[in-house]
Design a protein around this motif. Sequence first.
Motif, PDB file in Angstrom:
ATOM      1  N   TRP A   1      -2.262  11.757   5.206  1.00  0.00           N
ATOM      2  CA  TRP A   1      -3.101  10.055   5.421  1.00  0.00           C
ATOM      3  C   TRP A   1      -1.516   8.939   5.236  1.00  0.00           C
ATOM      4  O   TRP A   1      -2.128   8.078   5.966  1.00  0.00           O
ATOM      5  CB  TRP A   1      -3.487  10.626   3.897  1.00  0.00           C
ATOM      6  CG  TRP A   1      -4.072   9.017   4.111  1.00  0.00           C
ATOM      7  CD1 TRP A   1      -5.974   9.100   3.723  1.00  0.00           C
ATOM      8  CD2 TRP A   1      -3.798   8.218   3.121  1.00  0.00           C
ATOM      9  NE1 TRP A   1      -5.493   7.635   3.608  1.00  0.00           N
ATOM     10  CE2 TRP A   1      -4.915   6.722   3.226  1.00  0.00           C
ATOM     11  CE3 TRP A   1      -2.952   7.693   2.116  1.00  0.00           C
ATOM     12  CZ2 TRP A   1      -5.347   5.795   2.180  1.00  0.00           C
ATOM     13  CZ3 TRP A   1      -2.795   6.673   1.835  1.00  0.00           C
ATOM     14  CH2 TRP A   1      -4.016   5.905   1.890  1.00  0.00           C
TER      15      TRP A   1
ATOM     16  N   GLU B   1      -1.367   3.414  12.748  1.00  0.00           N
ATOM     17  CA  GLU B   1      -1.988   2.390  12.336  1.00  0.00           C
ATOM     18  C   GLU B   1      -1.522   0.534  12.714  1.00  0.00           C
ATOM     19  O   GLU B   1      -2.116   0.247  13.065  1.00  0.00           O
ATOM     20  CB  GLU B   1      -3.737   2.981  11.049  1.00  0.00           C
ATOM     21  CG  GLU B   1      -4.465   3.804  11.437  1.00  0.00           C
ATOM     22  CD  GLU B   1      -5.913   3.645  10.598  1.00  0.00           C
ATOM     23  OE1 GLU B   1      -5.993   3.437   9.592  1.00  0.00           O
ATOM     24  OE2 GLU B   1      -6.310   4.748  10.560  1.00  0.00           O
TER      25      GLU B   1
ATOM     26  N   SER C   1      -0.952   8.793   9.074  1.00  0.00           N
ATOM     27  CA  SER C   1      -1.819   8.519   9.749  1.00  0.00           C
ATOM     28  C   SER C   1      -1.977   6.707   9.538  1.00  0.00           C
ATOM     29  O   SER C   1      -2.283   5.906  10.624  1.00  0.00           O
ATOM     30  CB  SER C   1      -3.202   9.088   9.761  1.00  0.00           C
ATOM     31  OG  SER C   1      -3.925   8.841   9.066  1.00  0.00           O
ATOM     32  N   GLY C   2      -1.413   6.207   8.033  1.00  0.00           N
ATOM     33  CA  GLY C   2      -1.663   4.767   7.996  1.00  0.00           C
ATOM     34  C   GLY C   2      -0.603   4.165   8.459  1.00  0.00           C
ATOM     35  O   GLY C   2      -0.670   3.330   9.042  1.00  0.00           O
TER      36      GLY C   2
END
Length: 132
Positions: free
Chosen positions: A75, A82, A78-79
Amino acid sequence: MVASEVKSLASQTAKATEEIAGHVGDIQSSTTETVETIREITGIMETVSAYTGAIASAVRQQGAATSEISATVTWVSSGAVEVDTSIESVGRASGETSRSAARVSASARDVAERTRDLTGRIDRFLGEVTAA
C-alpha cells in the motif's frame, strides 16, 4: 531311600519356589518402575505438546503479522508511486505557470511601453493643439 529322595525333591522344590518368588518379585519391581517411567514420559510428552501448540500459535500469529506488514508495504509503495506522479504533475504545472508568468510579464512590459508611447503622443498632440 524313597523318603530321602522325596525329602531332597521337596527341598529342591522349595528352593526353586523361593527362586521363582524372587524372580516374580524382581519382575513386579521392574514392572512398577516401568509404569512409573511411562507416566513420567507421558507427562513430558504432554508438556512438549503444550509447548508445540504454543509455538504453532506464535508461528501463525507471526505469519499473520508478516502478511499485514507485506500488505502495508504494498500500500505504501503504491502511495509513493502516486506521490511521485503527483510531484511530476506539479513540476509540469509549475513549469507551465512560469512560462505563462513570463508571457504575462512580457505583455505587461509591452503594454507599459505602449502606454508611455501613447502618453507621449497625447502630450505632444495636446501641446500642438494648445499652441495653435
